[in-house]
Scaffold this motif. Structure first.
Motif, PDB file in Angstrom:
ATOM      1  N   ALA A  75       0.827  -1.213   0.000  1.00 19.73           N
ATOM      2  CA  ALA A  75       0.000   0.000   0.000  1.00 19.73           C
ATOM      3  C   ALA A  75       0.858   1.259   0.000  1.00 19.73           C
ATOM      4  O   ALA A  75       1.947   1.298   0.572  1.00 19.73           O
ATOM      5  CB  ALA A  75      -0.923   0.009   1.217  1.00 19.73           C
ATOM      6  N   VAL A  76       0.335   2.284  -0.638  1.00 22.08           N
ATOM      7  CA  VAL A  76       0.931   3.614  -0.642  1.00 22.08           C
ATOM      8  C   VAL A  76       0.497   4.307   0.649  1.00 22.08           C
ATOM      9  O   VAL A  76      -0.690   4.314   0.987  1.00 22.08           O
ATOM     10  CB  VAL A  76       0.454   4.430  -1.859  1.00 22.08           C
ATOM     11  CG1 VAL A  76       0.912   5.876  -1.772  1.00 22.08           C
ATOM     12  CG2 VAL A  76       0.930   3.780  -3.151  1.00 22.08           C
ATOM     13  N   LEU A  77       1.444   4.859   1.375  1.00 28.37           N
ATOM     14  CA  LEU A  77       1.105   5.650   2.550  1.00 28.37           C
ATOM     15  C   LEU A  77       1.075   7.116   2.147  1.00 28.37           C
ATOM     16  O   LEU A  77       1.984   7.601   1.463  1.00 28.37           O
ATOM     17  CB  LEU A  77       2.111   5.416   3.676  1.00 28.37           C
ATOM     18  CG  LEU A  77       2.203   3.985   4.208  1.00 28.37           C
ATOM     19  CD1 LEU A  77       3.172   3.919   5.394  1.00 28.37           C
ATOM     20  CD2 LEU A  77       0.842   3.440   4.595  1.00 28.37           C
ATOM     21  N   ALA A  78       0.013   7.805   2.568  1.00 25.80           N
ATOM     22  CA  ALA A  78      -0.163   9.212   2.232  1.00 25.80           C
ATOM     23  C   ALA A  78      -0.610   9.950   3.486  1.00 25.80           C
ATOM     24  O   ALA A  78      -1.248   9.369   4.364  1.00 25.80           O
ATOM     25  CB  ALA A  78      -1.209   9.362   1.125  1.00 25.80           C
ATOM     26  N   GLY A  79      -0.279  11.222   3.547  1.00 30.57           N
ATOM     27  CA  GLY A  79      -0.702  11.987   4.707  1.00 30.57           C
ATOM     28  C   GLY A  79      -0.602  13.472   4.465  1.00 30.57           C
ATOM     29  O   GLY A  79       0.164  13.929   3.620  1.00 30.57           O
ATOM     30  N   VAL A  80      -1.408  14.198   5.235  1.00 35.03           N
ATOM     31  CA  VAL A  80      -1.445  15.658   5.157  1.00 35.03           C
ATOM     32  C   VAL A  80      -0.850  16.238   6.434  1.00 35.03           C
ATOM     33  O   VAL A  80      -1.371  15.988   7.530  1.00 35.03           O
ATOM     34  CB  VAL A  80      -2.895  16.169   4.986  1.00 35.03           C
ATOM     35  CG1 VAL A  80      -2.912  17.683   4.883  1.00 35.03           C
ATOM     36  CG2 VAL A  80      -3.565  15.532   3.776  1.00 35.03           C
ATOM     37  N   SER A  81       0.251  16.980   6.315  1.00 31.33           N
ATOM     38  CA  SER A  81       0.888  17.685   7.417  1.00 31.33           C
ATOM     39  C   SER A  81       1.161  16.738   8.585  1.00 31.33           C
ATOM     40  O   SER A  81       2.051  15.894   8.498  1.00 31.33           O
ATOM     41  CB  SER A  81       0.018  18.878   7.822  1.00 31.33           C
ATOM     42  OG  SER A  81       0.689  19.722   8.708  1.00 31.33           O
ATOM     43  N   PHE A  82       0.422  16.826   9.656  1.00 32.36           N
ATOM     44  CA  PHE A  82       0.543  15.901  10.786  1.00 32.36           C
ATOM     45  C   PHE A  82       0.456  14.453  10.289  1.00 32.36           C
ATOM     46  O   PHE A  82       1.210  13.591  10.732  1.00 32.36           O
ATOM     47  CB  PHE A  82      -0.569  16.220  11.794  1.00 32.36           C
ATOM     48  CG  PHE A  82      -0.870  15.123  12.763  1.00 32.36           C
ATOM     49  CD1 PHE A  82      -0.041  14.885  13.839  1.00 32.36           C
ATOM     50  CD2 PHE A  82      -2.000  14.329  12.604  1.00 32.36           C
ATOM     51  CE1 PHE A  82      -0.324  13.867  14.739  1.00 32.36           C
ATOM     52  CE2 PHE A  82      -2.291  13.321  13.496  1.00 32.36           C
ATOM     53  CZ  PHE A  82      -1.453  13.088  14.567  1.00 32.36           C
ATOM     54  N   GLY A  83      -0.445  14.189   9.362  1.00 30.49           N
ATOM     55  CA  GLY A  83      -0.600  12.849   8.799  1.00 30.49           C
ATOM     56  C   GLY A  83       0.617  12.415   8.001  1.00 30.49           C
ATOM     57  O   GLY A  83       0.988  11.241   7.995  1.00 30.49           O
ATOM     58  N   ALA A  84       1.248  13.366   7.306  1.00 29.54           N
ATOM     59  CA  ALA A  84       2.481  13.048   6.567  1.00 29.54           C
ATOM     60  C   ALA A  84       3.587  12.652   7.540  1.00 29.54           C
ATOM     61  O   ALA A  84       4.342  11.714   7.294  1.00 29.54           O
ATOM     62  CB  ALA A  84       2.909  14.239   5.721  1.00 29.54           C
ATOM     63  N   ALA A  85       3.669  13.344   8.660  1.00 29.53           N
ATOM     64  CA  ALA A  85       4.699  13.038   9.657  1.00 29.53           C
ATOM     65  C   ALA A  85       4.540  11.624  10.209  1.00 29.53           C
ATOM     66  O   ALA A  85       5.529  10.964  10.534  1.00 29.53           O
ATOM     67  CB  ALA A  85       4.657  14.064  10.784  1.00 29.53           C
ATOM     68  N   LEU A  86       3.303  11.133  10.290  1.00 22.21           N
ATOM     69  CA  LEU A  86       3.057   9.783  10.810  1.00 22.21           C
ATOM     70  C   LEU A  86       3.651   8.690   9.924  1.00 22.21           C
ATOM     71  O   LEU A  86       3.973   7.604  10.414  1.00 22.21           O
ATOM     72  CB  LEU A  86       1.561   9.540  10.960  1.00 22.21           C
ATOM     73  CG  LEU A  86       0.867  10.249  12.101  1.00 22.21           C
ATOM     74  CD1 LEU A  86      -0.624   9.949  12.066  1.00 22.21           C
ATOM     75  CD2 LEU A  86       1.460   9.859  13.442  1.00 22.21           C
ATOM     76  N   ILE A  87       3.792   8.957   8.651  1.00 23.96           N
ATOM     77  CA  ILE A  87       4.294   7.937   7.722  1.00 23.96           C
ATOM     78  C   ILE A  87       5.658   7.418   8.155  1.00 23.96           C
ATOM     79  O   ILE A  87       5.961   6.240   8.019  1.00 23.96           O
ATOM     80  CB  ILE A  87       4.311   8.498   6.282  1.00 23.96           C
ATOM     81  CG1 ILE A  87       2.868   8.701   5.809  1.00 23.96           C
ATOM     82  CG2 ILE A  87       5.079   7.576   5.341  1.00 23.96           C
ATOM     83  CD1 ILE A  87       2.741   9.465   4.513  1.00 23.96           C
ATOM     84  N   GLY A  88       6.467   8.299   8.716  1.00 25.33           N
ATOM     85  CA  GLY A  88       7.787   7.897   9.180  1.00 25.33           C
ATOM     86  C   GLY A  88       7.762   6.819  10.252  1.00 25.33           C
ATOM     87  O   GLY A  88       8.744   6.105  10.448  1.00 25.33           O
ATOM     88  N   GLU A  89       6.640   6.686  10.946  1.00 23.32           N
ATOM     89  CA  GLU A  89       6.493   5.654  11.963  1.00 23.32           C
ATOM     90  C   GLU A  89       6.338   4.259  11.360  1.00 23.32           C
ATOM     91  O   GLU A  89       6.511   3.263  12.053  1.00 23.32           O
ATOM     92  CB  GLU A  89       5.283   5.949  12.853  1.00 23.32           C
ATOM     93  CG  GLU A  89       5.380   7.245  13.619  1.00 23.32           C
ATOM     94  CD  GLU A  89       6.433   7.200  14.713  1.00 23.32           C
ATOM     95  OE1 GLU A  89       6.661   6.118  15.291  1.00 23.32           O
ATOM     96  OE2 GLU A  89       7.024   8.267  14.988  1.00 23.32           O
TER      97      GLU A  89
END
Length: 186
Positions: A75-89
């Protein structure tokens, strides 16, 4: 077609994330929209940060992990601002992940960044939350990841959301067109 897990911004899960998902779904992709704040949403960043604190990191991370665990390994992980930062987890533990879409924010690179990992970042220029050196340093740390860094002038931080003063219709359209092309190329 890709399966996309799209994490919302600090404002919570709002109509704009559904609108972004609808664009991708119209192209045949599947989109998961985890509600990290349990139904809470805010109209300002200040209120969003307050609600994040009230919900708590543990609950947010449990919900995010459940969404990632439920998605296919590629799956592709996507996020907006705070959500983008979560991808690193999560991306360091997903060796089959096809790519990442980062909107209005970036995240910590996995160590080391996976060679060939496709990452498409879409950031306002200037961004009101981080200076240019921050983004330049991040891009310089990409290693062998395949980073496409897109910058959008004359708009605010979350320029995709028509309910915010940040919104810029032209930038939002270009961002979604670039995102659709990115997904098609995976």
């Amino acid at each position: 077609m890709a399966h996309i897990v799209l994490f919302h911004s600090i404002l919570g899960l709002r109509p704009v994330e559904g609108e972004i998902a609808a664009v991708f779904e119209a192209d045949g992709h599947t989109v998961s929209l985890p509600d990290l704040f349990g139904g809470r949403a805010a109209d300002t960043y200040e209120a969003g940060f307050a609600q994040r604190k009230e919900v708590g990191t543990e609950a947010i991370m449990e919900r995010a992990k459940a969404a990632v665990d439920a998605a296919p390994a590629d799956a592709v992980l996507a996020g907006v601002s705070f959500g983008a930062a979560l991808i690193g987890e999560f991306w360091g533990d997903r060796p089959e992940m096809k790519g990442a879409l980062l909107y209005a924010g970036i995240t910590e690179w996995m160590d080391p960044p996976r060679p060939g990992l496709k990452v498409s970042a879409h950031i306002a220029k200037p961004d009101p939350f981080d200076d240019e050196e921050y983004f330049a340093d991040w891009a310089a740390q990409k290693g062998e990841a395949d980073l496409k860094m897109h910058r959008y002038e004359n708009c605010g931080h979350y320029f995709l959301d028509p309910s915010l003063e940040d919104y810029n219709e032209e930038a939002a359209r270009l961002c979604l067109d670039r995102s659709r092309a990115f997904l098609k190329g995976l």
